[in-house]
Scaffold this motif. Structure first.
Motif, PDB file in Angstrom:
ATOM      1  N   ARG A   1     -43.487 -25.508 -19.820  1.00 36.12           N
ATOM      2  CA  ARG A   1     -44.552 -25.009 -20.689  1.00 36.12           C
ATOM      3  C   ARG A   1     -44.671 -25.762 -22.000  1.00 36.12           C
ATOM      4  O   ARG A   1     -45.770 -25.966 -22.513  1.00 36.12           O
ATOM      5  N   GLN A   2     -43.570 -26.180 -22.570  1.00 34.48           N
ATOM      6  CA  GLN A   2     -43.648 -26.897 -23.837  1.00 34.48           C
ATOM      7  C   GLN A   2     -44.283 -28.264 -23.657  1.00 34.48           C
ATOM      8  O   GLN A   2     -44.954 -28.774 -24.551  1.00 34.48           O
ATOM      9  N   GLN A   3     -44.095 -28.842 -22.483  1.00 29.56           N
ATOM     10  CA  GLN A   3     -44.715 -30.137 -22.219  1.00 29.56           C
ATOM     11  C   GLN A   3     -46.238 -30.039 -22.255  1.00 29.56           C
ATOM     12  O   GLN A   3     -46.928 -30.957 -22.702  1.00 29.56           O
ATOM     13  N   PHE A   4     -46.780 -28.904 -21.801  1.00 25.45           N
ATOM     14  CA  PHE A   4     -48.234 -28.726 -21.833  1.00 25.45           C
ATOM     15  C   PHE A   4     -48.757 -28.758 -23.263  1.00 25.45           C
ATOM     16  O   PHE A   4     -49.841 -29.278 -23.522  1.00 25.45           O
ATOM     17  N   ARG A   5     -47.986 -28.188 -24.171  1.00 25.82           N
ATOM     18  CA  ARG A   5     -48.414 -28.183 -25.572  1.00 25.82           C
ATOM     19  C   ARG A   5     -48.558 -29.621 -26.064  1.00 25.82           C
ATOM     20  O   ARG A   5     -49.531 -29.957 -26.752  1.00 25.82           O
TER      21      ARG A   5
ATOM     22  N   PRO B   1     -61.374 -38.766 -29.582  1.00 26.75           N
ATOM     23  CA  PRO B   1     -61.132 -40.138 -30.030  1.00 26.75           C
ATOM     24  C   PRO B   1     -62.364 -40.716 -30.711  1.00 26.75           C
ATOM     25  O   PRO B   1     -63.496 -40.398 -30.351  1.00 26.75           O
ATOM     26  N   GLN B   2     -62.154 -41.561 -31.721  1.00 29.22           N
ATOM     27  CA  GLN B   2     -63.263 -42.153 -32.464  1.00 29.22           C
ATOM     28  C   GLN B   2     -63.267 -43.674 -32.421  1.00 29.22           C
ATOM     29  O   GLN B   2     -64.307 -44.296 -32.608  1.00 29.22           O
ATOM     30  N   LYS B   3     -62.112 -44.269 -32.161  1.00 28.69           N
ATOM     31  CA  LYS B   3     -61.999 -45.722 -32.142  1.00 28.69           C
ATOM     32  C   LYS B   3     -61.524 -46.167 -30.758  1.00 28.69           C
ATOM     33  O   LYS B   3     -60.894 -45.395 -30.035  1.00 28.69           O
ATOM     34  N   PRO B   4     -61.828 -47.425 -30.368  1.00 28.82           N
ATOM     35  CA  PRO B   4     -61.400 -47.911 -29.046  1.00 28.82           C
ATOM     36  C   PRO B   4     -59.911 -47.731 -28.784  1.00 28.82           C
ATOM     37  O   PRO B   4     -59.510 -47.349 -27.683  1.00 28.82           O
ATOM     38  N   GLU B   5     -59.101 -47.969 -29.812  1.00 32.56           N
ATOM     39  CA  GLU B   5     -57.657 -47.831 -29.606  1.00 32.56           C
ATOM     40  C   GLU B   5     -57.257 -46.370 -29.393  1.00 32.56           C
ATOM     41  O   GLU B   5     -56.259 -46.087 -28.719  1.00 32.56           O
ATOM     42  N   GLU B   6     -58.038 -45.429 -29.953  1.00 33.72           N
ATOM     43  CA  GLU B   6     -57.755 -44.010 -29.738  1.00 33.72           C
ATOM     44  C   GLU B   6     -58.130 -43.588 -28.325  1.00 33.72           C
ATOM     45  O   GLU B   6     -57.452 -42.756 -27.717  1.00 33.72           O
ATOM     46  N   PHE B   7     -59.212 -44.151 -27.799  1.00 32.32           N
ATOM     47  CA  PHE B   7     -59.551 -43.912 -26.394  1.00 32.32           C
ATOM     48  C   PHE B   7     -58.415 -44.411 -25.502  1.00 32.32           C
ATOM     49  O   PHE B   7     -57.980 -43.719 -24.581  1.00 32.32           O
ATOM     50  N   ALA B   8     -57.943 -45.635 -25.773  1.00 31.73           N
ATOM     51  CA  ALA B   8     -56.895 -46.237 -24.942  1.00 31.73           C
ATOM     52  C   ALA B   8     -55.606 -45.428 -24.999  1.00 31.73           C
ATOM     53  O   ALA B   8     -54.891 -45.303 -23.996  1.00 31.73           O
ATOM     54  N   ALA B   9     -55.321 -44.846 -26.173  1.00 26.35           N
ATOM     55  CA  ALA B   9     -54.072 -44.099 -26.337  1.00 26.35           C
ATOM     56  C   ALA B   9     -54.033 -42.828 -25.509  1.00 26.35           C
ATOM     57  O   ALA B   9     -52.957 -42.271 -25.268  1.00 26.35           O
ATOM     58  N   LEU B  10     -55.198 -42.358 -25.055  1.00 29.12           N
ATOM     59  CA  LEU B  10     -55.241 -41.133 -24.257  1.00 29.12           C
ATOM     60  C   LEU B  10     -54.878 -41.367 -22.796  1.00 29.12           C
ATOM     61  O   LEU B  10     -54.603 -40.418 -22.062  1.00 29.12           O
ATOM     62  N   ASN B  11     -54.904 -42.613 -22.366  1.00 32.07           N
ATOM     63  CA  ASN B  11     -54.677 -42.887 -20.951  1.00 32.07           C
ATOM     64  C   ASN B  11     -53.297 -42.475 -20.475  1.00 32.07           C
ATOM     65  O   ASN B  11     -53.153 -41.859 -19.418  1.00 32.07           O
ATOM     66  N   ALA B  12     -52.262 -42.809 -21.249  1.00 32.29           N
ATOM     67  CA  ALA B  12     -50.891 -42.504 -20.816  1.00 32.29           C
ATOM     68  C   ALA B  12     -50.658 -40.999 -20.675  1.00 32.29           C
ATOM     69  O   ALA B  12     -50.193 -40.543 -19.616  1.00 32.29           O
ATOM     70  N   PRO B  13     -50.962 -40.168 -21.707  1.00 26.80           N
ATOM     71  CA  PRO B  13     -50.724 -38.727 -21.528  1.00 26.80           C
ATOM     72  C   PRO B  13     -51.601 -38.121 -20.436  1.00 26.80           C
ATOM     73  O   PRO B  13     -51.160 -37.201 -19.743  1.00 26.80           O
ATOM     74  N   LEU B  14     -52.820 -38.619 -20.267  1.00 27.72           N
ATOM     75  CA  LEU B  14     -53.684 -38.092 -19.218  1.00 27.72           C
ATOM     76  C   LEU B  14     -53.118 -38.424 -17.841  1.00 27.72           C
ATOM     77  O   LEU B  14     -53.112 -37.579 -16.931  1.00 27.72           O
ATOM     78  N   GLU B  15     -52.617 -39.651 -17.680  1.00 26.43           N
ATOM     79  CA  GLU B  15     -51.990 -40.025 -16.407  1.00 26.43           C
ATOM     80  C   GLU B  15     -50.754 -39.178 -16.132  1.00 26.43           C
ATOM     81  O   GLU B  15     -50.510 -38.767 -14.993  1.00 26.43           O
ATOM     82  N   GLU B  16     -49.978 -38.906 -17.177  1.00 23.08           N
ATOM     83  CA  GLU B  16     -48.785 -38.067 -17.015  1.00 23.08           C
ATOM     84  C   GLU B  16     -49.176 -36.655 -16.587  1.00 23.08           C
ATOM     85  O   GLU B  16     -48.548 -36.056 -15.701  1.00 23.08           O
ATOM     86  N   PHE B  17     -50.215 -36.116 -17.225  1.00 30.91           N
ATOM     87  CA  PHE B  17     -50.673 -34.759 -16.928  1.00 30.91           C
ATOM     88  C   PHE B  17     -51.164 -34.675 -15.483  1.00 30.91           C
ATOM     89  O   PHE B  17     -50.808 -33.765 -14.735  1.00 30.91           O
ATOM     90  N   ILE B  18     -51.976 -35.644 -15.079  1.00 31.68           N
ATOM     91  CA  ILE B  18     -52.516 -35.640 -13.715  1.00 31.68           C
ATOM     92  C   ILE B  18     -51.396 -35.839 -12.689  1.00 31.68           C
ATOM     93  O   ILE B  18     -51.386 -35.196 -11.633  1.00 31.68           O
ATOM     94  N   SER B  19     -50.438 -36.702 -13.003  1.00 32.62           N
ATOM     95  CA  SER B  19     -49.301 -36.908 -12.097  1.00 32.62           C
ATOM     96  C   SER B  19     -48.498 -35.619 -11.942  1.00 32.62           C
ATOM     97  O   SER B  19     -48.035 -35.290 -10.837  1.00 32.62           O
TER      98      SER B  19
ATOM     99  N   SER C   1     -58.950 -47.144 -15.973  1.00 26.90           N
ATOM    100  CA  SER C   1     -58.646 -46.229 -17.067  1.00 26.90           C
ATOM    101  C   SER C   1     -58.631 -44.790 -16.574  1.00 26.90           C
ATOM    102  O   SER C   1     -59.594 -44.307 -15.984  1.00 26.90           O
ATOM    103  N   ALA C   2     -57.535 -44.092 -16.835  1.00 24.32           N
ATOM    104  CA  ALA C   2     -57.435 -42.686 -16.432  1.00 24.32           C
ATOM    105  C   ALA C   2     -58.493 -41.851 -17.137  1.00 24.32           C
ATOM    106  O   ALA C   2     -59.065 -40.926 -16.560  1.00 24.32           O
ATOM    107  N   LEU C   3     -58.764 -42.187 -18.407  1.00 25.35           N
ATOM    108  CA  LEU C   3     -59.759 -41.425 -19.160  1.00 25.35           C
ATOM    109  C   LEU C   3     -61.151 -41.608 -18.560  1.00 25.35           C
ATOM    110  O   LEU C   3     -61.897 -40.641 -18.384  1.00 25.35           O
TER     111      LEU C   3
END
Length: 408
Positions: A169-173, A183-201, A83-85
């Motif tokens: 710059r707009q992509q950062f927004r 995030p408050q629910k397991p699925e919300e934690f999981a949903a953060l992985n894709a944008p975080l991986e994109e940001f780190i990449s 998990s990226a998160l």
């Protein structure tokens, strides 16, 4: 007041009326049990100014570095997470997530770009950006303050400082708006992985570009420090750039927007500032105290069992410093519930204190002074386009409006 959780600090109740919310918390005591947060641990909140200052200046027996709590085997295990998160939370190595001597080394690498003298040299460019933004809407008679003004200014400035192409710059927004919502629910934690991986990449590609074609920007300096002097690990480099991108604009966006809103809601203070522009510096300090965008300062992990005000803090528990609570403490600020742009000796803690005090404070102060000062000078009849109760607050970790429609 019912039992409060970490998520309540970012609730609409806290954002709409922080004065009432934190008054109720302080009445419960100097330290509040916030309960368990999924995948992280048990949280506590300090509610009083003097306690906030004490922990920020002398954190022992707490640490900002979560890895210090892990055994060698547990540290090794963190490198195997898919998990990226999970990887980012456990392996984050920027200046806000470590103690000396690592903190000293990381902060020193970027500190020269954020000195008051260096920031002052950027004043003409900041003024140019602000004037261009106002020029673009001046004939329309209306402005959506966040998307058309409060966001473009700081993101343009920090991207120019870091050496990031304007096209990105707009992509950062998009990324930051996703990543700053707790995030408050397991699925919300999981949903953060894709944008975080994109940001780190993206950051990894940026590092490679700066390696191939270095400039005189901050990211090039960090890349060269790693390559020439081996001062930065890969995690430290990625984490530091990530922090500078997000912290370099997100808080200032909300300081400008919240500040303009409060001035419009307090027309006597707005009129006072318009009549006496020399009050601009003290106005920004009062807005930082009264409507600062950050509710609490970083995670302080207990390195051993300890006791605070009779509460048993276990090893691994996290203590948060309530910045908003401290800034509204009546034992320190006279009539803290009042917005007073003439307030003297304003010892607010909006930027923290101690070694982790915000490195970008001079930048945020100058951007906000130029933005708000120019806005009320050039658009003196600025007013809300909707009733205040119709304004919508975001679900992010910051006190942030989704939009601020104005007319003039």
């Amino acid at each position: 007041m019912r039992n409060v959780t970490v998520n309540d600090l970012f609730s609409l109740e806290a954002k709409r009326d922080p004065i009432r919310f934190y008054k109720q918390l302080r009445e419960q005591g100097p330290i509040i049990d916030l309960g368990e947060y999924p995948s992280i641990g048990k949280f506590w909140l300090l509610t009083r100014y003097e306690d906030a200052i004490a922990l920020l200046k002398d954190p022992h027996p707490f640490t900002r570095d979560r890895l210090k709590l892990l055994s060698p085997e547990e540290k090794e295990q963190t490198t195997r997470y898919h998990s990226a998160l999970e990887q980012y939370v456990l392996q984050r190595r920027d200046m806000l997530a470590v103690d000396p001597p690592d903190h000293t080394r990381l902060r020193k690498l970027v500190a020269k770009a954020f000195t008051p003298r260096m920031i002052e040299q950027m004043r003409p460019r900041m003024q140019q950006i602000v004037d261009e933004l106002i020029n673009a809407v001046e004939d329309k008679g209306k402005i959506e303050l966040i998307s058309e003004f409060a966001y473009p200014l700081p993101i343009t400035v920090i991207c120019e400082m870091l050496g990031i192409p304007a096209r990105d710059r707009q992509q950062f927004r998009h990324w930051t708006q996703l990543l700053i919502v707790p995030p408050q629910k397991p699925e919300e934690f999981a949903a953060l992985n894709a944008p975080l991986e994109e940001f780190i990449s993206y950051i990894q590609r940026l590092i490679e570009e700066k390696h191939q074609n270095p400039g005189d920007d901050i990211i090039s300096v960090l890349v060269q420090a790693r390559e020439q002097e081996d001062k930065l690990s890969e995690n430290e480099l990625i984490s530091s750039i990530f922090l500078l991108i997000v912290a370099g604009h997100e808080t200032t966006v909300n300081l400008i927007a919240n500040g303009v809103l409060e001035l419009l809601l307090h027309p006597d203070q707005l009129q006072l500032l318009q009549q006496d522009p020399s009050l601009l510096p003290s106005t920004i300090e009062e807005l930082l105290r009264y409507t600062g965008p950050i509710f609490a300062a970083g995670s302080h992990w207990a390195m051993e069992d300890t006791t605070l005000y009779g509460k048993q803090i276990r090893k691994g528990d996290i203590v948060l410093v309530g910045l908003t609570a401290a800034n509204l403490d009546p034992d320190v600020f006279e009539h803290p519930e009042k917005l007073d742009i003439t307030r003297e000796e304003n010892k607010h803690v909006a930027f923290g204190k101690g070694i982790h005090v915000c490195l970008g404070a001079p930048l945020a102060r100058q951007e906000s002074q130029i933005a708000i000062g120019t806005l009320i000078r050039r658009l003196p009849h600025l007013r809300l386009a909707v009733p205040p109760e119709q304004l919508v607050w975001s679900g992010s970790k910051f006190r942030a409006l989704r939009s601020l429609p104005l007319e003039f």
